[in-house]
Design a protein around this motif. Structure first.
Motif, PDB file in Angstrom:
ATOM      1  N   LEU A   1     -32.215  38.884  31.291  1.00 32.69           N
ATOM      2  CA  LEU A   1     -32.841  37.649  31.754  1.00 32.69           C
ATOM      3  C   LEU A   1     -31.947  36.898  32.739  1.00 32.69           C
ATOM      4  CD1 LEU A   1     -34.518  36.309  28.481  1.00 32.69           C
ATOM      5  CD2 LEU A   1     -35.634  37.329  30.473  1.00 32.69           C
ATOM      6  N   LEU A   2     -30.652  36.996  32.549  1.00 38.38           N
ATOM      7  CA  LEU A   2     -29.735  36.379  33.504  1.00 38.38           C
ATOM      8  C   LEU A   2     -29.863  37.015  34.880  1.00 38.38           C
ATOM      9  CD1 LEU A   2     -26.440  35.958  31.431  1.00 38.38           C
ATOM     10  CD2 LEU A   2     -27.837  34.124  32.390  1.00 38.38           C
ATOM     11  N   ASP A   3     -30.199  38.289  34.912  1.00 34.49           N
ATOM     12  CA  ASP A   3     -30.251  39.034  36.171  1.00 34.49           C
ATOM     13  C   ASP A   3     -31.667  39.337  36.640  1.00 34.49           C
ATOM     14  OD1 ASP A   3     -27.481  39.123  36.400  1.00 34.49           O
ATOM     15  OD2 ASP A   3     -27.322  40.962  35.227  1.00 34.49           O
ATOM     16  N   VAL A   4     -32.676  38.707  36.059  1.00 29.76           N
ATOM     17  CA  VAL A   4     -34.049  39.001  36.454  1.00 29.76           C
ATOM     18  C   VAL A   4     -34.225  38.653  37.937  1.00 29.76           C
ATOM     19  CG1 VAL A   4     -34.892  36.725  35.687  1.00 29.76           C
ATOM     20  CG2 VAL A   4     -36.477  38.632  35.929  1.00 29.76           C
ATOM     21  N   PRO A   5     -34.777  39.565  38.734  1.00 28.84           N
ATOM     22  CA  PRO A   5     -34.879  39.338  40.181  1.00 28.84           C
ATOM     23  C   PRO A   5     -36.123  38.559  40.600  1.00 28.84           C
ATOM     24  CG  PRO A   5     -35.606  41.552  39.668  1.00 28.84           C
ATOM     25  CD  PRO A   5     -35.155  40.939  38.353  1.00 28.84           C
ATOM     26  N   TYR A   6     -36.630  37.718  39.716  1.00 26.99           N
ATOM     27  CA  TYR A   6     -37.801  36.899  40.019  1.00 26.99           C
ATOM     28  C   TYR A   6     -37.559  35.479  39.527  1.00 26.99           C
ATOM     29  CZ  TYR A   6     -39.625  41.634  40.192  1.00 26.99           C
ATOM     30  OH  TYR A   6     -39.792  42.970  40.464  1.00 26.99           O
ATOM     31  N   ALA A   7     -38.282  34.530  40.092  1.00 24.31           N
ATOM     32  CA  ALA A   7     -38.196  33.137  39.652  1.00 24.31           C
ATOM     33  C   ALA A   7     -39.252  32.912  38.584  1.00 24.31           C
ATOM     34  CB  ALA A   7     -38.406  32.194  40.830  1.00 24.31           C
ATOM     35  N   ALA A   8     -38.835  32.784  37.339  1.00 20.73           N
ATOM     36  CA  ALA A   8     -39.762  32.682  36.212  1.00 20.73           C
ATOM     37  C   ALA A   8     -39.828  31.250  35.688  1.00 20.73           C
ATOM     38  CB  ALA A   8     -39.337  33.626  35.096  1.00 20.73           C
ATOM     39  N   ASP A   9     -41.026  30.871  35.236  1.00 22.19           N
ATOM     40  CA  ASP A   9     -41.193  29.570  34.602  1.00 22.19           C
ATOM     41  C   ASP A   9     -40.678  29.589  33.169  1.00 22.19           C
ATOM     42  OD1 ASP A   9     -42.385  28.675  36.907  1.00 22.19           O
ATOM     43  OD2 ASP A   9     -44.440  28.854  36.156  1.00 22.19           O
ATOM     44  N   ARG A  10     -40.774  30.746  32.509  1.00 25.91           N
ATOM     45  CA  ARG A  10     -40.301  30.874  31.133  1.00 25.91           C
ATOM     46  C   ARG A  10     -39.570  32.202  30.972  1.00 25.91           C
ATOM     47  NH1 ARG A  10     -44.343  31.936  28.079  1.00 25.91           N
ATOM     48  NH2 ARG A  10     -45.936  32.078  29.702  1.00 25.91           N
ATOM     49  N   PHE A  11     -38.664  32.243  29.977  1.00 26.90           N
ATOM     50  CA  PHE A  11     -37.861  33.430  29.712  1.00 26.90           C
ATOM     51  C   PHE A  11     -37.981  33.767  28.229  1.00 26.90           C
ATOM     52  CE2 PHE A  11     -36.093  31.126  33.248  1.00 26.90           C
ATOM     53  CZ  PHE A  11     -35.817  32.103  34.199  1.00 26.90           C
ATOM     54  N   VAL A  12     -38.485  34.956  27.918  1.00 25.87           N
ATOM     55  CA  VAL A  12     -38.806  35.306  26.530  1.00 25.87           C
ATOM     56  C   VAL A  12     -38.214  36.661  26.166  1.00 25.87           C
ATOM     57  CG1 VAL A  12     -40.649  35.726  24.863  1.00 25.87           C
ATOM     58  CG2 VAL A  12     -40.951  33.983  26.636  1.00 25.87           C
ATOM     59  N   ILE A  13     -37.627  36.725  24.970  1.00 31.90           N
ATOM     60  CA  ILE A  13     -37.140  37.964  24.375  1.00 31.90           C
ATOM     61  C   ILE A  13     -38.052  38.310  23.209  1.00 31.90           C
ATOM     62  CG2 ILE A  13     -35.220  39.100  23.191  1.00 31.90           C
ATOM     63  CD1 ILE A  13     -33.355  37.082  24.581  1.00 31.90           C
ATOM     64  N   ASP A  14     -38.590  39.508  23.208  1.00 38.23           N
ATOM     65  CA  ASP A  14     -39.519  39.975  22.183  1.00 38.23           C
ATOM     66  C   ASP A  14     -38.841  41.117  21.430  1.00 38.23           C
ATOM     67  OD1 ASP A  14     -41.490  41.602  20.899  1.00 38.23           O
ATOM     68  OD2 ASP A  14     -43.045  40.731  22.139  1.00 38.23           O
ATOM     69  N   ILE A  15     -38.485  40.874  20.164  1.00 41.94           N
ATOM     70  CA  ILE A  15     -37.731  41.864  19.382  1.00 41.94           C
ATOM     71  C   ILE A  15     -38.576  42.413  18.238  1.00 41.94           C
ATOM     72  CG2 ILE A  15     -35.768  42.225  17.842  1.00 41.94           C
ATOM     73  CD1 ILE A  15     -34.156  40.346  19.452  1.00 41.94           C
ATOM     74  N   SER A  16     -38.664  43.742  18.148  1.00 45.93           N
ATOM     75  CA  SER A  16     -39.283  44.382  16.994  1.00 45.93           C
ATOM     76  C   SER A  16     -38.206  45.153  16.242  1.00 45.93           C
ATOM     77  CB  SER A  16     -40.397  45.343  17.437  1.00 45.93           C
ATOM     78  OG  SER A  16     -39.871  46.430  18.180  1.00 45.93           O
ATOM     79  N   GLY A  17     -38.309  45.192  14.913  1.00 46.45           N
ATOM     80  CA  GLY A  17     -37.324  45.910  14.122  1.00 46.45           C
ATOM     81  C   GLY A  17     -37.725  46.018  12.678  1.00 46.45           C
ATOM     82  N   ASP A  18     -37.111  46.989  11.954  1.00 46.44           N
ATOM     83  CA  ASP A  18     -37.502  47.218  10.562  1.00 46.44           C
ATOM     84  C   ASP A  18     -36.393  46.900   9.566  1.00 46.44           C
ATOM     85  OD1 ASP A  18     -35.777  49.350  10.974  1.00 46.44           O
ATOM     86  OD2 ASP A  18     -37.037  50.786   9.904  1.00 46.44           O
TER      87      ASP A  18
END
Length: 269
Positions: A130-147
């Motif tokens: 997200l720090l290096d995303v090459p676009y200008a975003a209004d929101r920044f989201v991390i989606d984690i799945s795990g067991d």
């Protein structure tokens, strides 16, 4: 706090997000668990579930309804603190053919399970993306799945708190299934663990999955919510993050289980 995050993730210099020109409604990172507590069949079901959800017309419709009508999406697999493997790089999703191309790339890849579970490592890697995303975003989201709970690396709450302070939202998809390998490392209240220890940020939530038949629909609903930046008034099985709790919760339960089993069976560090 941004400087602290860059130290945490190992990032250097200035985020490329500040130089981006193309506007997107959200920069969304899909972080997918491939630890060995999941069987090969479960990993395959997980991959197919993500692919089906990403190309679902409801997800594309949610993208089109945004202010900019496009999102930036990337996906990687994680397991131990040193394992983060890119599946699809940053991709702009604007139309159905973009979503289908992303989905096809997901299906074309092959996954091999890895040992240990480091949710904190996944958060750190996602934060770096997200720090290096090459676009200008209004929101920044991390989606984690795990067991399973975090059992290696930095404490999950520390990684979460730094990411949230940097302006990132973390949502969760705890897999409450029990048919994979290594279930001795899992906990029965993984949904509560995710709610109290993993997710965070404004509007953050998690959707537990109790059976693999539920998985594609859970991912689809989760993506629609994340892309739209909203939650339904009465979301069934969608649990928001809480700030305070009446009873304390042990967010180091995964590390403690690992130490106990290591002492019993002489496991590797």
């Amino acid at each position: 706090m941004l400087a602290a995050l860059m130290v945490l993730t190992g990032a250097v210099g200035v985020s490329s997000a500040g130089k981006a020109e193309e506007l997107v409604d959200v920069a969304l990172v899909l972080a997918v668990d491939v630890s060995r507590s999941m069987s090969p069949d479960e990993i395959t079901l997980q991959r197919k579930g993500y692919a089906a959800a990403i190309a679902d017309p409801a997800v594309v419709k949610a993208v089109k309804q945004g202010v900019h009508g496009r999102i930036a999406l990337t996906m990687f697999e994680w397991a131990n603190d040193g394992h983060a493997r890119e599946i699809v790089p940053w991709t702009v999703i604007e139309r159905l053919e973009h979503a289908q191309g992303f989905s096809d790339t997901v299906l074309a890849d092959t996954t091999f399970g890895q040992r240990r579970t480091s949710i904190s490592g996944a958060i750190r890697h996602a934060s770096r993306l997200l720090l290096d995303v090459p676009y200008a975003a209004d929101r920044f989201v991390i989606d984690i799945s795990g067991d399973g709970p975090n059992n290696q690396g930095q404490t999950v709450t520390r990684a979460r708190d730094i990411a949230v302070e940097a302006g990132f939202v973390i949502n969760g998809l705890p897999l409450m299934t029990t048919s994979g390998f290594g279930t001795q490392f899992n906990i029965p209240d993984l949904d509560e663990y995710y709610r109290r220890c993993v997710i965070g940020g404004p509007g953050s939530f998690m959707i537990p999955v109790n059976d693999w038949d539920q998985f594609p629909e859970a991912v689809r609903r989760k993506l629609v919510l994340e892309i739209g930046g909203r939650m339904p008034m009465k979301p069934p099985r969608v649990l928001p993050a809480q700030i305070t709790f009446e009873e304390p919760y042990d967010c180091l339960i995964g590390e403690k289980i690992w130490r106990k089993l290591r002492q019993q069976f002489f496991l590797d560090p």
